[in-house]
Design an enzyme around this catalytic site. Structure first.
Site, short mmCIF file in Angstrom:
data_model
loop_
_atom_site.label_atom_id
_atom_site.label_comp_id
_atom_site.label_asym_id
_atom_site.label_seq_id
_atom_site.Cartn_x
_atom_site.Cartn_y
_atom_site.Cartn_z
CB THR A 47 -0.95 -0.22 1.21
OG1 THR A 47 -2.10 0.93 1.03
CG2 THR A 47 -0.31 0.06 2.67
CE LYS A 60 -2.19 0.63 -3.38
NZ LYS A 60 -3.72 1.07 -3.68
CG ASN A 81 -3.50 -4.15 -4.84
OD1 ASN A 81 -3.27 -4.93 -5.73
ND2 ASN A 81 -4.70 -4.37 -4.26
CG ASP A 130 -6.08 -1.03 -5.37
OD1 ASP A 130 -6.54 -1.65 -4.38
OD2 ASP A 130 -5.27 -0.21 -5.48
CB ALA A 138 -5.09 12.56 -11.93
CG LEU A 186 -12.49 5.74 -4.97
CD1 LEU A 186 -10.93 5.31 -5.76
CD2 LEU A 186 -13.60 4.37 -5.42
N GLY A 189 -16.48 3.82 -0.14
CA GLY A 189 -15.13 2.63 -0.91
C GLY A 189 -15.18 1.39 -0.04
P1 NAP Z 1 -2.81 9.52 -4.47
O1 NAP Z 1 -2.05 8.72 -5.27
O2 NAP Z 1 -2.08 10.50 -3.22
O3 NAP Z 1 -3.48 10.69 -5.03
C1 NAP Z 1 -4.59 11.64 -4.50
C2 NAP Z 1 -5.30 12.65 -5.72
O4 NAP Z 1 -6.15 13.10 -4.95
C3 NAP Z 1 -4.54 13.17 -6.37
O5 NAP Z 1 -4.97 13.30 -7.69
C4 NAP Z 1 -4.41 14.71 -5.77
O6 NAP Z 1 -4.35 15.77 -6.58
C5 NAP Z 1 -5.89 14.68 -5.28
N1 NAP Z 1 -5.73 15.57 -4.14
C6 NAP Z 1 -5.08 15.29 -2.84
N2 NAP Z 1 -5.57 16.10 -1.97
C7 NAP Z 1 -6.37 17.03 -2.53
C8 NAP Z 1 -7.05 18.15 -1.88
N3 NAP Z 1 -6.84 18.84 -0.82
N4 NAP Z 1 -7.71 19.05 -3.00
C9 NAP Z 1 -8.04 18.35 -4.31
N5 NAP Z 1 -7.20 17.29 -4.72
C10 NAP Z 1 -6.67 16.51 -3.63
O7 NAP Z 1 -3.91 8.74 -3.53
P2 NAP Z 1 -4.63 7.48 -3.95
O8 NAP Z 1 -4.01 6.29 -3.69
O9 NAP Z 1 -5.04 7.69 -5.35
O10 NAP Z 1 -5.87 7.46 -3.03
C11 NAP Z 1 -7.21 8.48 -3.09
C12 NAP Z 1 -8.10 8.34 -2.27
O11 NAP Z 1 -8.73 7.05 -2.57
C13 NAP Z 1 -7.61 8.13 -0.87
O12 NAP Z 1 -8.68 8.75 -0.15
C14 NAP Z 1 -7.60 6.76 -0.51
O13 NAP Z 1 -8.06 6.51 0.66
C15 NAP Z 1 -8.51 6.30 -1.46
N6 NAP Z 1 -8.52 4.95 -1.88
C16 NAP Z 1 -9.50 4.16 -1.34
C17 NAP Z 1 -9.37 2.46 -1.61
C18 NAP Z 1 -10.55 1.57 -1.41
O14 NAP Z 1 -10.16 0.36 -1.45
N7 NAP Z 1 -11.69 1.99 -1.02
C19 NAP Z 1 -8.25 2.12 -2.42
C20 NAP Z 1 -7.35 3.06 -2.89
C21 NAP Z 1 -7.46 4.37 -2.49
P3 NAP Z 1 -2.94 16.41 -7.03
O15 NAP Z 1 -2.61 15.66 -8.38
O16 NAP Z 1 -3.31 17.76 -7.16
O17 NAP Z 1 -1.86 16.30 -5.89
#
Ligand code: NAP
Length: 290
Positions: A68, A72, A93, A108, A134, A229, A252
């Site tokens: 995680t 990843k 993952n 995922d 993204a 999510l 999620g």
């Molecule tokens: P990540 O790779 O760090 O990507 C985060 C994304 O969110 C980026 O596009 C970022 O934009 C944007 N972001 C972060 N803070 C922000 C803010 N304050 N305002 C607007 N945009 C913001 O994280 P990830 O792994 O993709 O995870 C994203 C979410 O999905 C998390 O909440 C995570 O817990 C959830 N998730 C859930 C599962 C599940 O099994 N349910 C699995 C994976 C992830 P920038 O590009 O501008 O930084």
């Protein structure tokens, strides 16, 4: 209770930090339910120790592990083989150790699609979707939607360039799926009125001290399926707003459950006891929310 002995097969989760992980709770519940002599432990890996940790997985005869945040993507270079999905998502993952070889999977996206299909009876084929974010999760969701035959995908992200990079990658790999990056200055209402599915793949909504939403709630309508999510809190402000306008809404938990179930099946070759795992997730989340 799991009895650990010299025959116990080891699995776990590599990441940092792992303070809030609930994967051990539901994976161990599944092993116990099926009477498997397996166990799943958190493996906290700090700093630049990832390479050594992966070598350790092989040396210590683990059956496999989950990977995680934040590893990843970084883990790819230490693996022997990747499945086609992991290659498309460019992230892993789940690792399976088979005859000393490390094989990287990404479950995922599969977890996300199974949640849509099983829990919401939503088939992404020929549908239109908008993803906010993204990052890694957005990428897994976009690839899985394209694999399922989604007709159009819009990607909206705080950092415009990352949305464009992701959209370009999907366009190149799936030319039949019209994929477009959009920014917050675009005619969002027009695009929201066009789409069936909205996915929040940002952490906006995790902080319960604010009522922040990743997009304006005014853009939502009753025809949408809104999927956040985030699973803790179980109902983000976005999901509350979605319900208020009569849209269908889901958090999620299902994605977490089904990606974990897919990992379980890759390691054990046994059918995952979904409802036992779901119950263990709810219990673990309840404890966490207290
Ligand atoms: P990540 O790779 O760090 O990507 C985060 C994304 O969110 C980026 O596009 C970022 O934009 C944007 N972001 C972060 N803070 C922000 C803010 N304050 N305002 C607007 N945009 C913001 O994280 P990830 O792994 O993709 O995870 C994203 C979410 O999905 C998390 O909440 C995570 O817990 C959830 N998730 C859930 C599962 C599940 O099994 N349910 C699995 C994976 C992830 P920038 O590009 O501008 O930084």
């Amino acid at each position: 209770m799991l009895a650990i002995d010299g025959e116990t097969k080891l699995t776990g989760i590599i990441g940092y930090p792992l303070r809030y992980t609930i994967s051990p709770a539901f994976q161990n519940a599944a092993f116990e339910h099926l009477g498997l002599n397996w166990c799943y432990i958190p493996l906290v890996v700090e700093g630049d120790a990832l390479k050594k940790a992966i070598e350790g997985i092989r040396a210590l005869n683990f059956a496999g592990v989950n990977v995680t945040i934040p590893y990843k993507e970084a883990v790819l270079e230490y693996l022997d083989e990747l499945t086609s999905t992991a290659e498309l998502v460019e992230a892993v993952n789940t690792i399976l150790v088979r005859e000393g070889k490390l094989i990287g999977y990404n479950t995922d996206g599969r977890g996300f699609i199974t949640m849509l299909q099983k829990d919401m009876e939503f088939d992404p084929k020929d549908k239109r979707a908008l993803i906010v974010g993204a990052g890694g999760a957005a990428r897994a969701v976009a690839v899985s939607l394209a694999l399922e035959g989604c007709a159009e995908i819009y990607i909206l992200n705080r950092t415009r360039e990352r949305a464009f990079d992701l959209a370009r990658a999907i366009c190149n790999k799936f030319p039949y799926c019209l994929t477009q990056a959009i920014d917050f200055e675009a005619d969002l209402l027009n695009i929201f009125n066009r789409v069936d599915l909205i996915v929040n793949a940002t952490p906006v909504g995790t902080d319960i001290s604010t009522d922040e939403t990743p997009v304006s709630p005014d853009l939502l309508n009753e025809g949408h399926l809104v999927c956040d999510l985030i699973y803790s809190p179980p109902e983000t402000q976005l999901l509350k707003e979605a319900k208020r306008v009569g849209a269908r809404a889901i958090n999620g938990v299902g994605m977490l459950l089904y990606q974990g179930a897919a990992s379980f099946e890759i390691w054990t070759d046994a059918e995952a006891p979904i409802e036992i795992m779901r119950k263990a997730i709810f219990e673990a989340l309840e404890l966490k929310e207290r």
